[in-house]
Design an enzyme around this catalytic site. Sequence first.
Site, mmCIF file in Angstrom:
data_model
loop_
_atom_site.group_PDB
_atom_site.id
_atom_site.type_symbol
_atom_site.label_atom_id
_atom_site.label_comp_id
_atom_site.label_asym_id
_atom_site.label_seq_id
_atom_site.Cartn_x
_atom_site.Cartn_y
_atom_site.Cartn_z
ATOM 1 C CB ALA A 135 -0.925 0.014 1.221
ATOM 2 C CB CYS A 136 2.026 3.631 -2.315
ATOM 3 S SG CYS A 136 0.885 3.789 -3.700
ATOM 4 C CB ALA A 137 1.022 8.115 0.095
#
Length: 651
Positions: free
Chosen positions: A170-172
Amino acid sequence: MKLSNITSEALIFLDQEWRTKEEVFDGLIDALYKQEVLDDPSEFKKAVLERETISETGLEKGFAIPHGKSKTVRKAAFAFARLNSPIPDWKSIDPTNKVQYIFLLAIPEAEAGSTHLELLAELSKRLLHEDFITAITKTRTVPEFLVALDKETIDNTEGEYTRKIVAITACAAGIAHTYMAAEALELAGKELGIQVIVEKQGANGIENRITPEILKGAEAVIFATDIAAKDKHRFKGLPYIQRRVAEPLRSGKEMIETVLSKPDGHVKDEDDSSVSPDEGKSSFLSQIYRGILTGISYMLPVIVAGGLMIGIAQLGAAAFGLEKVIGEPKFATDSNQLIVIFHYLGLYGNMIMKFMYPVFGAFLAYSIADRPGLAPGFISGAFAAGLHYTFWGTEGGIPSGFLGVLILATIAGFVAKFLNEKIHLHKNLQAMKPMFIIPGVTVLVIFLVNFYFVDPVFGQLNLWLQDLIIQNKDASAVVLSTIIACLTAFDLGGPVNKAAGAIAIGLAADHIFPLTARVLAIVIPPIGIGLATVLDKYIVRRRVFDENLRVAGTTSIFLGFIAIGEGAIPFMLQNPLITIPLNMIGASLGAVTAVSLGAVQWLPLPAIWGWPLVENFWAYAIGLIVGIGFITFSNIFVRYALIKRKENKTK
């Protein structure tokens, strides 16, 4: 998906001499416009530049995938540029990456959750395969490039799996990096003969969810995330490591070997120990700031819903020639059923607004402590909203407002987090910790802090402000207007605002000093800061407010015209050191301008339908414009300067 179906020969540029990111964007966007992909190239460029501020679009091995979603995009498409010379200062997840190959994606706003993610996911995954990279970097002609786009990647690492692990990425932004990290872990696992099953928690929600069935036989879990992973409790008991989302792109095999041989620890229930190294080292203030952003995002629907109900009620009252129907008991039994409905609808809106701070406090504390902080944070917000005075039958109680919820919910979050990490019970007693010990101890701490510090401090502050206005009631009109306007704009409906209002109304009732400064200071801040969210892209050519605050800004304008200052509270909670002084200065400038020019309003009618009752309305209007203009432009330029300073530091 055939990538060649969403581009064309006219959108492919090989061996270009563009030397800056600006030249690349201008060239590719112009091509998209000429191919009728876009209606407005300048508007689309703003969307692309705005996306660049969220997180890096540069990847590794010379590649970048900038992208923008906008209403001006007619159909999903992408343009590609291969440069003769790399652009070294393009921000990338790999600091050594020198961008030379650029895919620019144009996505219709309506497809932001479908085509957008599919395209990025497909491109991101293919860019991890050497045969795909070689094909698109070595082609000599545009037709060859289009053929290479659709060439299936060859997997030479397929083999028998002897072990299994699971992972979450999961990234921003929840887009490219999420998918690239997942693909990198899967490829690394194949090389090691280890099956890696990855759940992607991206902008489109949870994809490939890891179910109890999938978990069977898994030896460990990898969290490759830049944000908190959801539902970590599923992996209770498994060894884990926590790394940044970009880490698998550089060391996927090492991560797999580490989690199997030297993990960071074991996942415990309620995520006791699943704290990333970055999170553990993050500063006290950064944790609070993340909590504030989380709280604002969940609080916004409460403000919008409550404000809308109050707005409908007040507009309905105005349609019947009534000043207001809220708070007037006689309207509850009026013979006109519509007036009765408007009366209760207004009360309903006020009731909803009471839950603004509890919801904010709950999710601020939740961001710090996870689920153990949720209930204590909600109770902290209830104190800040003054609900305890209602339930205890205390008359004249002063709610602590936004300052109170910031103090109490932050304490609730850190106390709950401390207890959750430090208390260790026998397995037969573990249920007591989240259900009894943590909430019991935390809410007791909150009660004591509120009883001995927050309520007394704001009570004394309220008395001091009342004395300040009373002592200056015989001062010049400019001085008294400045004091009343500053205090009214300070906390947008909070205890300081109400103290100023009580004194100002009393002075007006005794015909000592009119309410002009007071009514102007109610409407100037919400309208001014709301306009800033609309005009920033035209004034400084970019957005200086995030998406949540832009939604809040539109609501704030509407609520400002009907004299509800609470619409601007999200801005105050996120950046109090910016918002509060600018609100106070803007309200004071507007009030002093109007009063000096001769505007007079004796009635407590700050909403737009009360404006015709102002004496010398032209002076009142000039004061409005001055105050709103100051808040609008000062917010845009101050926030823009801060963004530029931050960007310069990262270069």
